[in-house]
Structures are given as C-alpha cells and as structure tokens.
Design a protein around this motif. Structure first.
Motif, PDB file in Angstrom:
ATOM      1  N   ALA A 278       0.795  -1.138  -0.112  1.00  0.00           N
ATOM      2  CA  ALA A 278       0.115  -0.077   0.061  1.00  0.00           C
ATOM      3  C   ALA A 278       0.808   1.219  -0.081  1.00  0.00           C
ATOM      4  N   ALA A 279       2.170   1.156   0.229  1.00  0.00           N
ATOM      5  CA  ALA A 279       2.788   2.194   0.404  1.00  0.00           C
ATOM      6  C   ALA A 279       3.132   2.960  -0.853  1.00  0.00           C
ATOM      7  N   ARG A 280       2.813   2.367  -2.006  1.00  0.00           N
ATOM      8  CA  ARG A 280       3.259   2.446  -3.361  1.00  0.00           C
ATOM      9  C   ARG A 280       2.060   3.485  -3.746  1.00  0.00           C
ATOM     10  N   LEU A 281       1.078   3.433  -3.073  1.00  0.00           N
ATOM     11  CA  LEU A 281       0.110   4.457  -3.208  1.00  0.00           C
ATOM     12  C   LEU A 281      -0.008   5.730  -2.306  1.00  0.00           C
ATOM     13  N   ARG A 282       1.218   5.978  -1.873  1.00  0.00           N
ATOM     14  CA  ARG A 282       1.283   7.171  -0.896  1.00  0.00           C
ATOM     15  C   ARG A 282       0.805   8.538  -1.568  1.00  0.00           C
ATOM     16  N   GLY A 283       1.295   8.647  -2.622  1.00  0.00           N
ATOM     17  CA  GLY A 283       0.878   9.731  -3.337  1.00  0.00           C
ATOM     18  C   GLY A 283      -0.467   9.824  -4.356  1.00  0.00           C
ATOM     19  N   ILE A 284      -1.155   8.899  -4.059  1.00  0.00           N
ATOM     20  CA  ILE A 284      -2.559   8.572  -5.063  1.00  0.00           C
ATOM     21  C   ILE A 284      -3.786   8.504  -4.273  1.00  0.00           C
ATOM     22  N   PRO A 285      -4.465   9.846  -4.206  1.00  0.00           N
ATOM     23  CA  PRO A 285      -5.614   9.838  -3.457  1.00  0.00           C
ATOM     24  C   PRO A 285      -6.723   8.794  -3.675  1.00  0.00           C
ATOM     25  N   HIS A 286      -7.344   8.299  -2.888  1.00  0.00           N
ATOM     26  CA  HIS A 286      -8.387   7.295  -3.324  1.00  0.00           C
ATOM     27  C   HIS A 286      -9.688   7.708  -2.576  1.00  0.00           C
ATOM     28  N   LEU A 287     -10.896   7.713  -3.244  1.00  0.00           N
ATOM     29  CA  LEU A 287     -12.052   7.614  -2.682  1.00  0.00           C
ATOM     30  C   LEU A 287     -12.917   6.576  -2.822  1.00  0.00           C
ATOM     31  N   VAL A 288     -13.720   5.899  -2.035  1.00  0.00           N
ATOM     32  CA  VAL A 288     -14.717   4.930  -2.005  1.00  0.00           C
ATOM     33  C   VAL A 288     -16.013   5.588  -1.622  1.00  0.00           C
ATOM     34  N   VAL A 289     -17.033   5.166  -2.447  1.00  0.00           N
ATOM     35  CA  VAL A 289     -18.297   5.811  -2.396  1.00  0.00           C
ATOM     36  C   VAL A 289     -19.413   4.564  -2.009  1.00  0.00           C
ATOM     37  N   TRP A 290     -20.209   4.663  -1.225  1.00  0.00           N
ATOM     38  CA  TRP A 290     -21.240   3.637  -0.729  1.00  0.00           C
ATOM     39  C   TRP A 290     -22.563   4.047  -0.685  1.00  0.00           C
ATOM     40  N   GLY A 291     -23.563   3.352  -1.263  1.00  0.00           N
ATOM     41  CA  GLY A 291     -24.879   3.692  -1.394  1.00  0.00           C
ATOM     42  C   GLY A 291     -25.745   3.059   0.086  1.00  0.00           C
ATOM     43  N   ASP A 292     -26.796   2.780   0.043  1.00  0.00           N
ATOM     44  CA  ASP A 292     -27.776   2.526   1.008  1.00  0.00           C
ATOM     45  C   ASP A 292     -27.972   1.080   1.201  1.00  0.00           C
ATOM     46  N   HIS A 293     -28.714   0.491   2.189  1.00  0.00           N
ATOM     47  CA  HIS A 293     -29.228  -0.819   2.336  1.00  0.00           C
ATOM     48  C   HIS A 293     -28.051  -1.695   2.223  1.00  0.00           C
ATOM     49  N   ILE A 294     -26.836  -1.520   2.797  1.00  0.00           N
ATOM     50  CA  ILE A 294     -25.965  -2.467   3.006  1.00  0.00           C
ATOM     51  C   ILE A 294     -25.852  -3.046   4.452  1.00  0.00           C
ATOM     52  N   GLU A 295     -26.187  -2.144   5.388  1.00  0.00           N
ATOM     53  CA  GLU A 295     -26.259  -2.790   6.662  1.00  0.00           C
ATOM     54  C   GLU A 295     -27.413  -3.992   6.710  1.00  0.00           C
ATOM     55  N   GLY A 296     -27.077  -4.994   7.350  1.00  0.00           N
ATOM     56  CA  GLY A 296     -27.852  -6.272   7.132  1.00  0.00           C
ATOM     57  C   GLY A 296     -28.030  -7.171   6.191  1.00  0.00           C
ATOM     58  N   ASN A 297     -27.277  -6.678   5.218  1.00  0.00           N
ATOM     59  CA  ASN A 297     -26.888  -7.531   4.159  1.00  0.00           C
ATOM     60  C   ASN A 297     -25.701  -8.141   3.773  1.00  0.00           C
TER      61      ASN A 297
END
Length: 362
Positions: A278-297
């Motif tokens: 993961a250190a190779r990604l130190r200079g690469i910003p990451h964004l993860v996007v999540w929707g709804d109805h995940i809890e309980g699935n």
C-alpha cells in the motif's frame, strides 16, 4: 470554481425534477433519449471523439474439427476451419476529448461485472449518465469495455478463455444491486417490491437488464492486463471504477503509481491481496463511495469491511483514502448502481468536489 462545477453537474438533475421518472424511482420512466420540454443546455465544445483497443495477444488453435456453415440466408455454404491465429484479450475504450478541458487529467470510467461501458452513458430511464455529467464538469472522458465484454470482444472458450461465461438472471440483480429485497423480484413488473426509498428507476429495470452481458470468473489476470495497458497508453489519468472493476482500479494504481493520479471506487467488490504494498499508493488519493441498504446484507457488509481494511492500509502507509458514505450524509435509498439512480447528478457533484479538493482541476 467548485460552485460553478457543482451547478453544472446538478443542473441536468434539477431540470428533470418535474418530468416523469425524474424524482422517484417508482414513477413512470421517461423515454430513452433527450427529455422533452427541458431547456437546452449549451453545447459541449468537443475536440475529438474516437476509440481504441489496447493490450491483448495472438493465440493459436489447432486440432479442432472443421464444419460447413452458411453465413447468410441464400449464401452458399462454406467450410469453417476454427484453427489458426486469433487476436484476443484486448480492452476497448471510447474517448471524448473537450476543446478546453478544465480537468488536469482524463477520467477513465470502468464498469462492473456482467456490464459494459453503457453503465455510464444514458440511464435506463433516459437521463444523462456520468459520461455526460463529467464531460460538462470539464473532463476528457474514456468509457471502457473490459476484456471479454462488449466491444472488447470475446474469444473461444474454454480453448482461450478458461471456463465458461456466467449469465446473470433478471432477478439476481434486483437483490444483489439492492433495488429491493431479494424476495421482492417478480417477472410481472406490477408485483415487484422495491425498497420504499429506492433511488434506482425501478420501473426501468427491464431496460437496464438489456445492458447485461456474460462475464467470466476466471479471467482476472487477462482483465487486469488490459487495464494496465490502457493506463500505459492514455495516462496520467484519474480512474473511476465500479463494483468488480474496483480491484482492477486499485491494482492498476499499484502497478503504475507514476501514471494514476487518483482512484475513485464506487462500491468496489474486491481489493488487492494481503501482500500488496500500500505504500506505493502514498501519493495517489483514493475515494470510496457507498450507497444504502448495506447494513443487514451479509454479502455487502463483508465486502465493505474488506474494502475498509484496504483503505486503512493506505492511510497507515501515509496515503489518502476517503469515504463518501451517502446514508451517513443523510442521502438515503441509493442502490449499487449509483450512476443510474435518480440523484446521480448530485453524487457526481460530490465526487467532482472531492477531485477539486485533491487539486485535479485546473
């Protein structure tokens, strides 16, 4: 600048708000194509539209029996010899380049499993997709078909592509993509049960399923090679990936940290292996996007936990790994197909804001 970009992205959604299918997924969908009655937006100033294939190899087959076939009704029969050389395992991308892009780097849009780049074009109920929204926000946009999908082309199986393709039923995605409960599927549209707050245009589900294509579960190596070839040819760039494409995007950044400027993973379903650096990604910003109805699935709960661990590793290595949790921000009802939901412009605007904060706009 960010306020102007947000306005440009949200404008299409606001204009559609009073049209059928524009405000609630349970309503009557608007027809495919431009929305009648909506004020015309300024035309895009496009410099170039084109496409390319990248990667792949030549495979050779021998020892297969020939047979006689008729290619077209009324044509004479011809003997088909399936032996010989074949170009296989290439990736496809269509690009639209603006006359004066405001983004520093092109944006690659990569789809999920059993789908193609159509994911990002027009929504099933006829609204602008993320291809158009991000073009209007100032990005050159590449929409991709991964290896063994869409215009990338197939190859013989199991001789070249190992195993056999998997075909998704119409009902499987209803629950898997969290449009409604799994037991809410019915072939009769009037009997289907969506989540009461779903943002997916549920009345257009059959239209969405026309986009489905076969996929393999045995071709990750070949698919990754295609992504890596695309990065080498068109980057530096920003990669936006969805679902199955998530792991390919994460790994493409690991394989070419000098080429990838940011990774945006929309509900990614996989992550790199435990030994990935993961250190190779130190200079690469990451964004993860999540929707709804995940809890309980259980399926999505486990996936989100795995992705969270990968994000933690990036942060521990000194990198940026942000999360856009839509329900946590009071935005409820989004499905797995966020780019098709009735608030797709609002989500695109939030992603655009994040890119601007990372210094990715001029």
């Amino acid at each position: 600048m960010r306020q102007c970009l947000r306005a440009a992205l949200l404008g299409g959604a606001l204009l559609l708000a009073g049209l059928p299918g524009g405000t609630h997924a349970q309503g009557t969908p608007s027809p495919a194509g431009p929305s009648a009655g909506a004020p015309a937006e300024a035309p895009l100033q496009v410099r170039e539209i084109g496409s390319l294939h990248v990667g792949g190899r030549v495979a050779e087959l021998s020892g297969l029996p020939s047979r006689e076939i008729v290619y077209s009704p009324g044509a004479p029969p011809i003997r088909l010899d399936p032996n010989g050389q074949f170009q296989v395992e290439q990736m496809y991308a269509q690009y639209v380049r603006l006359q004066d892009p405001r983004a520093r780097y092109p944006l690659i849009l990569a789809h999920g499993g059993g789908l193609t780049g159509v994911t990002y074009e027009t929504t099933p109920d006829g609204r602008p997709g993320w291809q158009m929204l991000f073009l209007r926000a100032g990005h050159d946009v590449y929409v991709t078909d991964a290896v063994e999908r869409g215009r990338a082309g197939w190859a013989r199986f199991p001789e070249i592509l190992p195993g056999e393709p998997v075909f998704r039923t119409m009902g499987e995605g209803w629950g898997l993509f969290r449009v409604g409960p799994a037991d809410g599927w019915n072939i009769e549209p009037s009997l289907r049960r969506a989540f009461p707050d779903t943002r997916f245009p549920a009345a257009a589900w059959n239209r969405f399923m026309r986009q489905g294509v076969p996929r393999w579960t045995t071709t990750d190596r070949q698919v990754q090679a295609g992504y890596d070839a695309l990065v080498q040819q068109v980057c530096p760039c920003v990669i936006l990936v969805h679902s199955q494409g998530g792991n390919f995007g994460f790994t493409a950044a690991l394989n070419a940290p000098d080429k990838v400027r940011a990774v945006i993973a929309v509900e990614p379903s996989g992550t790199p292996p435990a030994g990935a650096d993961a250190a190779r990604l130190r200079g690469i910003p990451h964004l993860v996007v999540w929707g709804d109805h995940i809890e309980g699935n259980p399926f999505w709960t486990n996936i989100r936990a795995n992705v969270g661990r990968w994000q933690a590793r990036i942060r521990e290595a000194g990198g940026t790994a942000d999360t856009l949790d839509l329900p946590a921000q009071g935005i409820r009802g989004n499905s797995h197909m966020l780019m098709m939901d009735d608030n797709n412009a609002e989500i695109a605007a939030r992603i655009q804001d994040w890119m601007a904060r990372q210094g990715l706009m001029r």
